[in-house]
Design an enzyme around this catalytic site. Structure first.
Site, PDB file in Angstrom:
ATOM      1  N   ASN A  13       0.952  -1.298  -0.178  1.00  0.00           N
ATOM      2  CA  ASN A  13      -0.125  -0.156   0.159  1.00  0.00           C
ATOM      3  C   ASN A  13       0.957   1.344  -0.110  1.00  0.00           C
ATOM      4  O   ASN A  13       1.636   1.542   0.986  1.00  0.00           O
ATOM      5  CB  ASN A  13      -0.994   0.067   1.187  1.00  0.00           C
ATOM      6  CG  ASN A  13      -1.712   1.257   1.591  1.00  0.00           C
ATOM      7  OD1 ASN A  13      -1.853   2.141   0.500  1.00  0.00           O
ATOM      8  ND2 ASN A  13      -2.320   1.415   2.560  1.00  0.00           N
ATOM      9  N   TRP A  14       0.823   1.888  -1.199  1.00  0.00           N
ATOM     10  CA  TRP A  14       1.864   3.101  -1.215  1.00  0.00           C
ATOM     11  C   TRP A  14       1.333   4.264  -0.557  1.00  0.00           C
ATOM     12  O   TRP A  14       2.354   5.190  -0.363  1.00  0.00           O
ATOM     13  CB  TRP A  14       2.197   3.281  -2.813  1.00  0.00           C
ATOM     14  CG  TRP A  14       3.378   2.440  -3.198  1.00  0.00           C
ATOM     15  CD1 TRP A  14       3.993   1.320  -2.840  1.00  0.00           C
ATOM     16  CD2 TRP A  14       3.890   2.253  -4.667  1.00  0.00           C
ATOM     17  NE1 TRP A  14       4.998   0.751  -3.539  1.00  0.00           N
ATOM     18  CE2 TRP A  14       4.678   1.473  -4.710  1.00  0.00           C
ATOM     19  CE3 TRP A  14       3.578   3.001  -5.668  1.00  0.00           C
ATOM     20  CZ2 TRP A  14       5.689   1.137  -5.979  1.00  0.00           C
ATOM     21  CZ3 TRP A  14       4.213   3.053  -6.866  1.00  0.00           C
ATOM     22  CH2 TRP A  14       5.198   1.987  -7.007  1.00  0.00           C
ATOM     23  N   LYS A  15       0.172   4.342  -0.302  1.00  0.00           N
ATOM     24  CA  LYS A  15      -0.471   5.551   0.434  1.00  0.00           C
ATOM     25  C   LYS A  15      -0.013   6.755  -0.699  1.00  0.00           C
ATOM     26  O   LYS A  15      -0.170   6.645  -1.749  1.00  0.00           O
ATOM     27  CB  LYS A  15       0.210   5.627   1.869  1.00  0.00           C
ATOM     28  CG  LYS A  15      -0.055   4.312   2.574  1.00  0.00           C
ATOM     29  CD  LYS A  15       0.238   4.440   4.069  1.00  0.00           C
ATOM     30  CE  LYS A  15      -0.035   3.094   4.814  1.00  0.00           C
ATOM     31  NZ  LYS A  15       0.010   3.226   6.145  1.00  0.00           N
ATOM     32  N   HIS A  99      -9.328   1.626   4.803  1.00  0.00           N
ATOM     33  CA  HIS A  99      -8.171   1.721   5.626  1.00  0.00           C
ATOM     34  C   HIS A  99      -8.195   2.552   6.734  1.00  0.00           C
ATOM     35  O   HIS A  99      -8.995   3.470   6.438  1.00  0.00           O
ATOM     36  CB  HIS A  99      -7.264   2.330   4.520  1.00  0.00           C
ATOM     37  CG  HIS A  99      -5.630   2.061   5.176  1.00  0.00           C
ATOM     38  ND1 HIS A  99      -5.141   3.052   5.972  1.00  0.00           N
ATOM     39  CD2 HIS A  99      -4.850   1.213   5.098  1.00  0.00           C
ATOM     40  CE1 HIS A  99      -4.079   2.693   6.215  1.00  0.00           C
ATOM     41  NE2 HIS A  99      -3.759   1.403   5.834  1.00  0.00           N
ATOM     42  N   GLU A 101      -6.691   4.931   7.872  1.00  0.00           N
ATOM     43  CA  GLU A 101      -6.222   6.242   7.418  1.00  0.00           C
ATOM     44  C   GLU A 101      -7.497   6.907   6.872  1.00  0.00           C
ATOM     45  O   GLU A 101      -7.890   8.163   7.093  1.00  0.00           O
ATOM     46  CB  GLU A 101      -5.353   6.361   6.673  1.00  0.00           C
ATOM     47  CG  GLU A 101      -3.964   6.179   7.468  1.00  0.00           C
ATOM     48  CD  GLU A 101      -2.714   5.540   6.675  1.00  0.00           C
ATOM     49  OE1 GLU A 101      -2.648   5.485   5.436  1.00  0.00           O
ATOM     50  OE2 GLU A 101      -1.737   5.044   7.535  1.00  0.00           O
ATOM     51  N   GLU A 171      -5.314  -4.838  10.338  1.00  0.00           N
ATOM     52  CA  GLU A 171      -4.431  -4.024  10.499  1.00  0.00           C
ATOM     53  C   GLU A 171      -4.522  -3.053  11.945  1.00  0.00           C
ATOM     54  O   GLU A 171      -5.303  -2.224  11.830  1.00  0.00           O
ATOM     55  CB  GLU A 171      -4.458  -2.886   9.606  1.00  0.00           C
ATOM     56  CG  GLU A 171      -3.957  -3.387   7.969  1.00  0.00           C
ATOM     57  CD  GLU A 171      -3.295  -2.416   7.259  1.00  0.00           C
ATOM     58  OE1 GLU A 171      -2.215  -2.471   6.568  1.00  0.00           O
ATOM     59  OE2 GLU A 171      -3.951  -1.321   7.216  1.00  0.00           O
ATOM     60  N   GLY A 177       2.602   2.063  10.760  1.00  0.00           N
ATOM     61  CA  GLY A 177       3.862   3.218  10.443  1.00  0.00           C
ATOM     62  C   GLY A 177       4.458   3.389  11.913  1.00  0.00           C
ATOM     63  O   GLY A 177       4.900   4.429  11.923  1.00  0.00           O
ATOM     64  N   SER A 217       3.417  -2.337   9.999  1.00  0.00           N
ATOM     65  CA  SER A 217       4.759  -2.433  10.341  1.00  0.00           C
ATOM     66  C   SER A 217       5.491  -3.882   9.761  1.00  0.00           C
ATOM     67  O   SER A 217       6.296  -4.246  10.471  1.00  0.00           O
ATOM     68  CB  SER A 217       5.275  -2.030  11.862  1.00  0.00           C
ATOM     69  OG  SER A 217       4.865  -0.997  12.224  1.00  0.00           O
ATOM     70  N   GLY A 238       2.872  -1.202   4.053  1.00  0.00           N
ATOM     71  CA  GLY A 238       2.921   0.273   3.994  1.00  0.00           C
ATOM     72  C   GLY A 238       4.663   0.542   3.595  1.00  0.00           C
ATOM     73  O   GLY A 238       4.914   0.175   2.337  1.00  0.00           O
ATOM     74  N   GLY A 239       5.176   1.250   4.489  1.00  0.00           N
ATOM     75  CA  GLY A 239       6.623   1.663   4.544  1.00  0.00           C
ATOM     76  C   GLY A 239       7.469   0.600   3.693  1.00  0.00           C
ATOM     77  O   GLY A 239       8.321   1.189   2.740  1.00  0.00           O
TER      78      GLY A 239
HETATM   79  P1  13P Z   1       3.119   0.403   7.618  1.00  0.00           P
HETATM   80  O1  13P Z   1       3.813  -1.057   6.968  1.00  0.00           O
HETATM   81  O2  13P Z   1       3.867   1.302   7.126  1.00  0.00           O
HETATM   82  O3  13P Z   1       3.185   0.156   9.155  1.00  0.00           O
HETATM   83  O4  13P Z   1       1.852   0.471   7.041  1.00  0.00           O
HETATM   84  C1  13P Z   1       0.726  -0.513   6.940  1.00  0.00           C
HETATM   85  C2  13P Z   1      -0.483  -0.370   6.413  1.00  0.00           C
HETATM   86  O5  13P Z   1      -1.115   1.045   6.736  1.00  0.00           O
HETATM   87  C3  13P Z   1      -0.814  -0.935   5.050  1.00  0.00           C
HETATM   88  O6  13P Z   1      -2.002  -0.481   4.705  1.00  0.00           O
END
Ligand code: 13P
Length: 257
Positions: A13-15, A99, A101, A171, A177, A217, A238-239
């Site tokens: 997930n590149w956000k 998600h 966020e 999640e 994050g 994470s 994510g990251g």
């Molecule tokens: P991180 O892997 O950066 O913690 O993000 C997880 C996430 O929100 C994937 O959708």
């Protein structure tokens, strides 16, 4: 993982990261190191402006493309929004829905998540539905009730044969994050509880076919341990999905015997 009954899916997930130029550079970097002919499916969910190009750029290395959200209406006066059909037409196969966020910053609710799940399925996309508890909710001891509620709301009214193909991502908000990963036991426990909720609603056949991912994470170091849990069928990353090498390490972990 349990490859006998369901797909293992590693999804990035590149956000709100990566321009088109950066997407091209990422594709060039990952192509030579991408594992081939293995078991796990790989997806990258990218900003809407990159979908069309990404479909073309990642085709050779068998990475499917997803969007990060969609609107639930078919069309209309919703400035700035895009429909599931537009995403499908751009060549994407998946869409992340609900998600945390989006729930936190854009007022997404269990009700709109459900409408979006229906819209995605209608358009022929595979929804990756996110659920998860906050730290306060975990400390209050309501994690399992909350997750069951979120899953039931998201899937309400969806036919069992469609539920089979949906992806659920667990999640925990406190792990996103933060660098603070859920332990493999915590992740396994909640993913198992999600499968139980689906079993009660839709039966054992549907429940065992659903891919349930862990997200929060997840990285090259902890992926193997998390994926060793029988009900953790992949990751939403994510990251670590922004770095080709790290992402490939996670794919390798998912391809282990
Ligand atoms: P991180 O892997 O950066 O913690 O993000 C997880 C996430 O929100 C994937 O959708």
């Amino acid at each position: 993982m349990n490859r006998r009954y369901r797909k293992t899916i590693i999804a990035g997930n590149w956000k709100m990261n990566n321009t088109l130029t950066q997407t091209k550079a990422f594709a060039e970097e990952i192509k030579p190191i991408m594992p081939r002919g293995k078991w796990c499916n790989v997806v990258l969910c990218v900003p809407a402006t990159n979908i069309q190009a990404a479909v073309r750029l990642f085709k050779d290395c068998h990475i499917a493309i997803g969007a990060e959200t969609c609107h639930y209406e078919e069309k209309g006066a919703y400035t700035g929004e895009i429909t599931a059909a537009m995403i499908k037409d751009a060549g994407a196969k998946y869409v992340i829905i609900g998600h945390s966020e989006r729930r936190q910053y854009y007022n997404e609710t269990d009700f709109t998540v459900n409408k979006k799940v229906h819209a995605a399925i209608e358009a022929g996309l595979i929804p990756i539905v996110c659920v998860g508890e906050s730290l306060e909710q975990r400390e209050l001891g309501v994690t399992m009730e909350l997750i069951a509620y979120q899953v039931k709301c998201a899937l309400a009214g969806v036919a069992p044969e469609k539920v089979r193909h949906i992806v659920i991502a667990y999640e925990p908000l406190w792990a996103i994050g933060t660098g603070k990963t859920a332990t493999a036991e915590q992740a396994g426990e909640v993913c198992q509880a999600i499968r139980t909720v689906i079993r009660k609603q839709y039966g054992a056949h549907v429940a065992r076919s659903v891919t349930i991912q862990y997200g929060g994470s997840m990285n090259a170091k902890n992926a193997a341990e998390l994926l060793a849990q029988p009900d953790v069928d992949g990751g939403l990353i994510g990251g670590a999905s922004l770095k080709p090498e790290d992402f490939v390490q996670i794919i390798h972990a998912a391809n282990q015997e």
